[in-house]
Design a protein around this motif. Sequence first.
Motif, PDB file in Angstrom:
ATOM      1  N   THR A   1      65.377  -0.277  81.909  1.00 56.08           N
ATOM      2  CA  THR A   1      65.316  -1.722  82.156  1.00 56.08           C
ATOM      3  C   THR A   1      64.776  -2.039  83.545  1.00 56.08           C
ATOM      4  O   THR A   1      64.357  -3.158  83.803  1.00 56.08           O
ATOM      5  N   THR A   2      64.759  -1.046  84.423  1.00 54.89           N
ATOM      6  CA  THR A   2      64.265  -1.242  85.796  1.00 54.89           C
ATOM      7  C   THR A   2      62.895  -0.621  86.004  1.00 54.89           C
ATOM      8  O   THR A   2      62.092  -1.144  86.782  1.00 54.89           O
ATOM      9  N   TYR A   3      62.602   0.465  85.294  1.00 55.77           N
ATOM     10  CA  TYR A   3      61.380   1.229  85.525  1.00 55.77           C
ATOM     11  C   TYR A   3      60.514   1.319  84.268  1.00 55.77           C
ATOM     12  O   TYR A   3      61.035   1.344  83.153  1.00 55.77           O
ATOM     13  N   GLU A   4      59.205   1.435  84.504  1.00 55.43           N
ATOM     14  CA  GLU A   4      58.250   1.599  83.409  1.00 55.43           C
ATOM     15  C   GLU A   4      57.059   2.407  83.904  1.00 55.43           C
ATOM     16  O   GLU A   4      56.543   2.152  84.998  1.00 55.43           O
ATOM     17  N   GLU A   5      56.649   3.388  83.119  1.00 57.96           N
ATOM     18  CA  GLU A   5      55.450   4.141  83.466  1.00 57.96           C
ATOM     19  C   GLU A   5      54.240   3.233  83.282  1.00 57.96           C
ATOM     20  O   GLU A   5      54.202   2.420  82.363  1.00 57.96           O
ATOM     21  N   VAL A   6      53.235   3.398  84.160  1.00 58.66           N
ATOM     22  CA  VAL A   6      51.999   2.617  84.064  1.00 58.66           C
ATOM     23  C   VAL A   6      50.849   3.582  83.795  1.00 58.66           C
ATOM     24  O   VAL A   6      50.668   4.562  84.516  1.00 58.66           O
ATOM     25  N   TRP A   7      50.106   3.269  82.746  1.00 63.86           N
ATOM     26  CA  TRP A   7      48.962   4.085  82.342  1.00 63.86           C
ATOM     27  C   TRP A   7      47.719   3.219  82.296  1.00 63.86           C
ATOM     28  O   TRP A   7      47.781   2.073  81.859  1.00 63.86           O
TER      29      TRP A   7
ATOM     30  N   PHE B   1      47.435   8.438  84.067  1.00 60.29           N
ATOM     31  CA  PHE B   1      48.674   7.972  84.679  1.00 60.29           C
ATOM     32  C   PHE B   1      48.369   7.256  85.989  1.00 60.29           C
ATOM     33  O   PHE B   1      47.603   7.734  86.813  1.00 60.29           O
ATOM     34  N   VAL B   2      48.997   6.091  86.188  1.00 60.07           N
ATOM     35  CA  VAL B   2      48.797   5.296  87.412  1.00 60.07           C
ATOM     36  C   VAL B   2      50.007   5.389  88.321  1.00 60.07           C
ATOM     37  O   VAL B   2      49.882   5.625  89.516  1.00 60.07           O
ATOM     38  N   GLY B   3      51.189   5.168  87.774  1.00 62.93           N
ATOM     39  CA  GLY B   3      52.376   5.179  88.616  1.00 62.93           C
ATOM     40  C   GLY B   3      53.593   4.620  87.912  1.00 62.93           C
ATOM     41  O   GLY B   3      53.667   4.586  86.683  1.00 62.93           O
ATOM     42  N   LEU B   4      54.535   4.149  88.708  1.00 63.47           N
ATOM     43  CA  LEU B   4      55.816   3.661  88.237  1.00 63.47           C
ATOM     44  C   LEU B   4      55.952   2.181  88.575  1.00 63.47           C
ATOM     45  O   LEU B   4      55.896   1.800  89.740  1.00 63.47           O
ATOM     46  N   ARG B   5      56.130   1.352  87.537  1.00 64.23           N
ATOM     47  CA  ARG B   5      56.389  -0.079  87.747  1.00 64.23           C
ATOM     48  C   ARG B   5      57.893  -0.248  87.931  1.00 64.23           C
ATOM     49  O   ARG B   5      58.692   0.310  87.184  1.00 64.23           O
ATOM     50  N   VAL B   6      58.259  -1.048  88.944  1.00 61.93           N
ATOM     51  CA  VAL B   6      59.653  -1.244  89.300  1.00 61.93           C
ATOM     52  C   VAL B   6      59.966  -2.741  89.308  1.00 61.93           C
ATOM     53  O   VAL B   6      59.240  -3.530  89.918  1.00 61.93           O
ATOM     54  N   ASP B   7      61.034  -3.109  88.628  1.00 65.82           N
ATOM     55  CA  ASP B   7      61.520  -4.484  88.657  1.00 65.82           C
ATOM     56  C   ASP B   7      62.289  -4.665  89.971  1.00 65.82           C
ATOM     57  O   ASP B   7      63.385  -4.108  90.134  1.00 65.82           O
ATOM     58  N   LEU B   8      61.721  -5.417  90.885  1.00 63.72           N
ATOM     59  CA  LEU B   8      62.297  -5.548  92.220  1.00 63.72           C
ATOM     60  C   LEU B   8      63.590  -6.357  92.237  1.00 63.72           C
ATOM     61  O   LEU B   8      64.308  -6.355  93.230  1.00 63.72           O
ATOM     62  N   THR B   9      63.909  -7.032  91.142  1.00 65.30           N
ATOM     63  CA  THR B   9      65.168  -7.776  91.061  1.00 65.30           C
ATOM     64  C   THR B   9      66.337  -6.872  90.683  1.00 65.30           C
ATOM     65  O   THR B   9      67.486  -7.281  90.770  1.00 65.30           O
ATOM     66  N   LYS B  10      66.034  -5.642  90.261  1.00 62.12           N
ATOM     67  CA  LYS B  10      67.081  -4.748  89.744  1.00 62.12           C
ATOM     68  C   LYS B  10      67.243  -3.452  90.520  1.00 62.12           C
ATOM     69  O   LYS B  10      68.058  -2.615  90.142  1.00 62.12           O
ATOM     70  N   VAL B  11      66.490  -3.269  91.579  1.00 64.80           N
ATOM     71  CA  VAL B  11      66.483  -1.982  92.264  1.00 64.80           C
ATOM     72  C   VAL B  11      67.064  -2.113  93.671  1.00 64.80           C
ATOM     73  O   VAL B  11      66.913  -3.142  94.325  1.00 64.80           O
ATOM     74  N   ALA B  12      67.725  -1.059  94.126  1.00 67.56           N
ATOM     75  CA  ALA B  12      68.331  -1.044  95.457  1.00 67.56           C
ATOM     76  C   ALA B  12      67.278  -0.812  96.543  1.00 67.56           C
ATOM     77  O   ALA B  12      66.257  -0.161  96.311  1.00 67.56           O
ATOM     78  N   GLU B  13      67.565  -1.320  97.715  1.00 68.57           N
ATOM     79  CA  GLU B  13      66.654  -1.182  98.864  1.00 68.57           C
ATOM     80  C   GLU B  13      66.364   0.283  99.177  1.00 68.57           C
ATOM     81  O   GLU B  13      65.209   0.655  99.399  1.00 68.57           O
ATOM     82  N   ASP B  14      67.382   1.121  99.191  1.00 66.09           N
ATOM     83  CA  ASP B  14      67.181   2.543  99.508  1.00 66.09           C
ATOM     84  C   ASP B  14      66.238   3.206  98.517  1.00 66.09           C
ATOM     85  O   ASP B  14      65.444   4.065  98.890  1.00 66.09           O
ATOM     86  N   ARG B  15      66.333   2.808  97.249  1.00 66.75           N
ATOM     87  CA  ARG B  15      65.462   3.397  96.228  1.00 66.75           C
ATOM     88  C   ARG B  15      64.013   2.986  96.455  1.00 66.75           C
ATOM     89  O   ARG B  15      63.099   3.804  96.309  1.00 66.75           O
ATOM     90  N   VAL B  16      63.784   1.728  96.839  1.00 63.51           N
ATOM     91  CA  VAL B  16      62.405   1.287  97.098  1.00 63.51           C
ATOM     92  C   VAL B  16      61.844   2.012  98.316  1.00 63.51           C
ATOM     93  O   VAL B  16      60.701   2.453  98.301  1.00 63.51           O
ATOM     94  N   LYS B  17      62.639   2.182  99.348  1.00 57.52           N
ATOM     95  CA  LYS B  17      62.188   2.946 100.519  1.00 57.52           C
ATOM     96  C   LYS B  17      61.791   4.356 100.102  1.00 57.52           C
ATOM     97  O   LYS B  17      60.773   4.886 100.557  1.00 57.52           O
ATOM     98  N   GLU B  18      62.591   4.965  99.252  1.00 58.19           N
ATOM     99  CA  GLU B  18      62.311   6.319  98.760  1.00 58.19           C
ATOM    100  C   GLU B  18      61.004   6.336  97.954  1.00 58.19           C
ATOM    101  O   GLU B  18      60.169   7.225  98.122  1.00 58.19           O
ATOM    102  N   LEU B  19      60.814   5.347  97.085  1.00 53.25           N
ATOM    103  CA  LEU B  19      59.587   5.283  96.286  1.00 53.25           C
ATOM    104  C   LEU B  19      58.357   5.073  97.155  1.00 53.25           C
ATOM    105  O   LEU B  19      57.306   5.668  96.903  1.00 53.25           O
ATOM    106  N   VAL B  20      58.477   4.247  98.186  1.00 51.71           N
ATOM    107  CA  VAL B  20      57.360   4.039  99.120  1.00 51.71           C
ATOM    108  C   VAL B  20      56.982   5.372  99.761  1.00 51.71           C
ATOM    109  O   VAL B  20      55.815   5.744  99.804  1.00 51.71           O
ATOM    110  N   GLU B  21      57.979   6.106 100.243  1.00 50.33           N
ATOM    111  CA  GLU B  21      57.679   7.387 100.888  1.00 50.33           C
ATOM    112  C   GLU B  21      57.076   8.384  99.911  1.00 50.33           C
ATOM    113  O   GLU B  21      56.092   9.059 100.221  1.00 50.33           O
ATOM    114  N   HIS B  22      57.640   8.474  98.724  1.00 51.97           N
ATOM    115  CA  HIS B  22      57.109   9.425  97.737  1.00 51.97           C
ATOM    116  C   HIS B  22      55.674   9.069  97.360  1.00 51.97           C
ATOM    117  O   HIS B  22      54.821   9.962  97.244  1.00 51.97           O
TER     118      HIS B  22
END
Length: 115
Positions: free
Chosen positions: A63-69, A77-98
């Motif tokens: 419900t928070t993540y979706e693969e993008v093709w 494969f393009v990446g990971l779509r993230v619903d920013l209304t449902k995700v924690a700040e620490d997780r977004v920081k981690e995704l930015v770094e990755h």
Amino acid sequence: MITLDDIRRYVAAFPEVEEVTHFRMPSFKVSGKPFAGAEKGATTAVFSVSQQEAATAVADDPTTYEEVWRTAGRRSFVGLRVDLTKVAEDRVKELVEHAWRNKAPKRVVAAYDAG
């Protein structure tokens, strides 16, 4: 909710990042390669993480993540779509770094890690 300004702040921690516009939405590149970008009125964002990381995130929380093709031409494969209304700040920081590490040249990552 994580905002576009939050994402801007997170990407600013990494070298050789520039903000550009892609389809009228902000996108972030490292050494000319896109690694993160907002979409859909900035309520979702796409991060260029590995396909394996994306698949794991979707399996854990579809419900928070979706693969993008990309389907035009050959499917890729393009990446990971993230619903920013449902995700924690620490997780977004981690995704930015990755995503940044996934797209940045090895010399840039090595210099960042050494510094």
